[in-house]
Design an enzyme around this catalytic site. Structure first.
Site, PDB file in Angstrom:
ATOM      1  N   TYR A   1       0.322  -1.423  -0.075  1.00 54.71           N
ATOM      2  CA  TYR A   1       0.007  -0.023  -0.353  1.00 54.71           C
ATOM      3  C   TYR A   1       0.803   1.379  -0.154  1.00 54.71           C
ATOM      4  O   TYR A   1       0.884   2.038  -0.990  1.00 54.71           O
ATOM      5  CB  TYR A   1      -0.795  -0.208   1.107  1.00 54.71           C
ATOM      6  CG  TYR A   1      -1.660   0.690   1.205  1.00 54.71           C
ATOM      7  CD1 TYR A   1      -3.189   0.581   0.549  1.00 54.71           C
ATOM      8  CD2 TYR A   1      -1.889   2.034   2.088  1.00 54.71           C
ATOM      9  CE1 TYR A   1      -4.253   2.107   0.038  1.00 54.71           C
ATOM     10  CE2 TYR A   1      -3.154   3.321   2.016  1.00 54.71           C
ATOM     11  CZ  TYR A   1      -3.837   3.127   0.717  1.00 54.71           C
ATOM     12  OH  TYR A   1      -5.140   4.830   1.152  1.00 54.71           O
TER      13      TYR A   1
ATOM     14  N   LYS B   1       1.806   3.819  -2.476  1.00 55.61           N
ATOM     15  CA  LYS B   1       1.033   5.262  -3.061  1.00 55.61           C
ATOM     16  C   LYS B   1       1.937   6.569  -3.087  1.00 55.61           C
ATOM     17  O   LYS B   1       2.165   7.272  -3.468  1.00 55.61           O
ATOM     18  CB  LYS B   1       0.097   5.751  -1.695  1.00 55.61           C
ATOM     19  CG  LYS B   1      -1.226   5.112  -1.195  1.00 55.61           C
ATOM     20  CD  LYS B   1      -2.562   5.309  -2.223  1.00 55.61           C
ATOM     21  CE  LYS B   1      -3.339   4.853  -2.268  1.00 55.61           C
ATOM     22  NZ  LYS B   1      -4.548   4.979  -3.598  1.00 55.61           N
TER      23      LYS B   1
HETATM   24  N1  LIG Z   1     -10.886   5.602   3.317  1.00 56.99           N
HETATM   25  C1  LIG Z   1      -9.604   6.323   3.774  1.00 56.99           C
HETATM   26  O1  LIG Z   1      -9.140   6.531   4.760  1.00 56.99           O
HETATM   27  C2  LIG Z   1      -8.602   6.759   2.009  1.00 56.99           C
HETATM   28  C3  LIG Z   1      -7.445   7.391   2.998  1.00 56.99           C
HETATM   29  C4  LIG Z   1      -6.089   7.349   2.044  1.00 56.99           C
HETATM   30  C5  LIG Z   1      -6.485   7.189   0.569  1.00 56.99           C
HETATM   31  N2  LIG Z   1      -7.824   7.014   0.220  1.00 56.99           N
HETATM   32  C6  LIG Z   1      -7.649   6.032  -1.089  1.00 56.99           C
HETATM   33  O2  LIG Z   1      -8.535   6.978  -1.956  1.00 56.99           O
HETATM   34  C7  LIG Z   1      -9.457   6.018  -3.083  1.00 56.99           C
HETATM   35  C8  LIG Z   1     -10.818   5.950  -2.695  1.00 56.99           C
HETATM   36  O3  LIG Z   1     -10.313   4.860  -1.020  1.00 56.99           O
HETATM   37  P1  LIG Z   1     -12.440   4.769  -0.345  1.00 56.99           P
HETATM   38  O4  LIG Z   1     -11.702   4.639   0.365  1.00 56.99           O
HETATM   39  O5  LIG Z   1     -13.309   4.935  -1.113  1.00 56.99           O
HETATM   40  O6  LIG Z   1     -12.159   2.850  -1.093  1.00 56.99           O
HETATM   41  P2  LIG Z   1     -13.443   2.499  -1.459  1.00 56.99           P
HETATM   42  O7  LIG Z   1     -13.027   1.312  -1.283  1.00 56.99           O
HETATM   43  O8  LIG Z   1     -14.805   2.755  -0.828  1.00 56.99           O
HETATM   44  O9  LIG Z   1     -13.749   2.473  -2.865  1.00 56.99           O
HETATM   45  C9  LIG Z   1     -12.251   1.959  -3.879  1.00 56.99           C
HETATM   46  C10 LIG Z   1     -13.438   1.671  -5.206  1.00 56.99           C
HETATM   47  O10 LIG Z   1     -12.028   0.949  -6.574  1.00 56.99           O
HETATM   48  C11 LIG Z   1     -12.910   0.403  -6.930  1.00 56.99           C
HETATM   49  N3  LIG Z   1     -11.942  -0.915  -8.175  1.00 56.99           N
HETATM   50  C12 LIG Z   1     -10.900  -1.548  -7.063  1.00 56.99           C
HETATM   51  N4  LIG Z   1     -10.022  -1.940  -7.413  1.00 56.99           N
HETATM   52  C13 LIG Z   1     -10.658  -1.465  -8.880  1.00 56.99           C
HETATM   53  C14 LIG Z   1     -10.221  -1.670 -10.246  1.00 56.99           C
HETATM   54  N5  LIG Z   1      -8.932  -2.923 -10.466  1.00 56.99           N
HETATM   55  N6  LIG Z   1     -10.599  -1.317 -11.373  1.00 56.99           N
HETATM   56  C15 LIG Z   1     -11.887  -0.521 -11.170  1.00 56.99           C
HETATM   57  N7  LIG Z   1     -12.179  -0.133  -9.701  1.00 56.99           N
HETATM   58  C16 LIG Z   1     -12.293  -0.642  -8.479  1.00 56.99           C
HETATM   59  C17 LIG Z   1     -13.363  -0.182  -5.956  1.00 56.99           C
HETATM   60  O11 LIG Z   1     -14.848  -1.291  -6.930  1.00 56.99           O
HETATM   61  C18 LIG Z   1     -14.229   0.775  -5.120  1.00 56.99           C
HETATM   62  O12 LIG Z   1     -15.572   0.720  -6.097  1.00 56.99           O
HETATM   63  C19 LIG Z   1      -8.474   4.793  -3.117  1.00 56.99           C
HETATM   64  O13 LIG Z   1      -6.695   5.190  -3.887  1.00 56.99           O
HETATM   65  C20 LIG Z   1      -7.626   4.535  -1.439  1.00 56.99           C
HETATM   66  O14 LIG Z   1      -6.688   4.276  -1.374  1.00 56.99           O
HETATM   67  C21 LIG Z   1      -8.644   6.545   1.059  1.00 56.99           C
END
Ligand SMILES: NC(=O)c1ccc[n+]([C@@H]2O[C@H](COP(=O)([O-])OP(=O)(O)OC[C@H]3O[C@@H](n4cnc5c(N)ncnc54)[C@H](O)[C@@H]3O)[C@@H](O)[C@H]2O)c1
Length: 289
Positions: free
Chosen positions: A171, A175
């Site tokens: 991860y 990133k």
């Molecule tokens: N939630 C947090 O606290 C947080 C913190 C830092 C960064 N992020 C980043 O934010 C972004 C969104 O995260 P989130 O929390 O909304 O997660 P989430 O799990 O709610 O959404 C992620 C989405 O990506 C889709 N996905 C996964 N693999 C895929 C692929 N191969 N092709 C197409 N779609 C795909 C999933 O189906 C899902 O709908 C991510 O990159 C995550 O790393 C989230």
């Protein structure tokens, strides 16, 4: 005077201050927590949306919901780690709307796994989506932007790009790679009219992180680790993404914006410093160093 003219021109211009009306905006991982908030905010600003997700049902449901509120949105099933699937999505977007103006790389996954025991398959599976997928979408949607000499890329990374998130497989390395990919794209494509910027969320409440908050008093303890004393919401990220996607950020290129409620500023607050606790703020004696 110059400022006055500038304001007048802007006021007479687009309805929404982001000036995204009619812009073709592609959002990957659109069916997720942060992705759907990004879609909503861009759509409310008048953008025409292409929603990409490997979860086709959720993606279609979101498109229907947005359509009902008058937002133009198209759902496209896409696995961002598969070049043919990404090429198919580019074709789908171009035949519906024409070339993309904005790409938001947001799809991502998080799986537990320490370096000592992680298998190569698990390592590669995470990088395939969290890093390679960002490159593939940038490259394939970038072709149309480069042809027209204009476009904006916004990549959703994480504070994990700056700080090791232990026992989370690839991860953090992924990133950190996204943050550098974004700068590389800015340097390679900036001279050709493309901007590339990164947003680094801290702790945001979404399906990806929901399981954490089911444990005891995790929410209170996590909130206490931020300067703003709260967990972020998807809209906190979506608003910053929309700004970077818009012409209001026309001179922002190769930048990273940390959106974490001040989490990254709290390191020294974790260090025990007798005599320098919060109650000191109430004391009138000046502190000399
Ligand atoms: N939630 C947090 O606290 C947080 C913190 C830092 C960064 N992020 C980043 O934010 C972004 C969104 O995260 P989130 O929390 O909304 O997660 P989430 O799990 O709610 O959404 C992620 C989405 O990506 C889709 N996905 C996964 N693999 C895929 C692929 N191969 N092709 C197409 N779609 C795909 C999933 O189906 C899902 O709908 C991510 O990159 C995550 O790393 C989230």
């Amino acid at each position: 005077m110059t400022n006055q003219i500038h304001r007048t021109e802007r006021d007479a211009g687009p309805r929404h201050w982001l000036a995204l009306e009619g812009k073709v905006c592609v959002v990957s991982g659109a069916a997720g927590g942060i992705g759907s908030a990004i879609a909503q905010v861009l759509g409310e600003a008048g953008a025409r949306l292409a929603l990409l997700d490997r979860d086709e049902d959720k993606c279609r449901a979101l498109a229907r919901k947005l359509n009902t509120s008058g937002i133009e949105a198209l759902a496209l099933a896409c696995d961002i780690g598969d070049i043919d699937s990404v090429r198919g999505a580019v074709q789908g977007v171009e035949s519906a709307y024409g070339a993309a103006d904005v790409l938001v790389n947001n799809a991502g996954l998080l799986r537990p796994g320490g370096i000592e025991e992680i298998g190569l398959d698990a390592w590669n599976a995470m990088l395939r989506v969290n890093l390679t997928g960002y490159m593939l979408c940038s490259q394939q949607f970038g072709h149309g932007m480069l042809k027209r000499g204009t476009g904006a890329l916004v990549h959703v990374a994480s504070v994990a790009a700056h700080h090791p998130q232990t026992y989370s497989g690839a991860y953090s390395p992924g990133k950190a790679g996204v943050a550098m990919l974004s700068k590389q794209l800015a340097a390679e494509w900036g001279p050709r009219g493309i901007r590339s910027n990164t947003v680094c969320p801290g702790m945001i409440r979404t399906p990806l992180s929901a399981a954490f908050y089911e444990h005891g008093d995790i929410e209170r303890r996590r909130s206490a680790m931020t300067a703003s004393r709260r967990i972020g919401e998807p809209n906190d990220i979506a608003d910053v993404v929309a700004f970077l996607a818009s012409a209001r950020a026309a001179y922002v290129n190769g930048a990273e914006i940390v959106v974490d409620g001040g989490l990254e500023s709290m390191l020294m607050d974790l260090v025990p410093r007798p005599g320098f606790e919060a109650t000191q703020a109430a004391q009138t004696t000046p502190v000399t160093r």
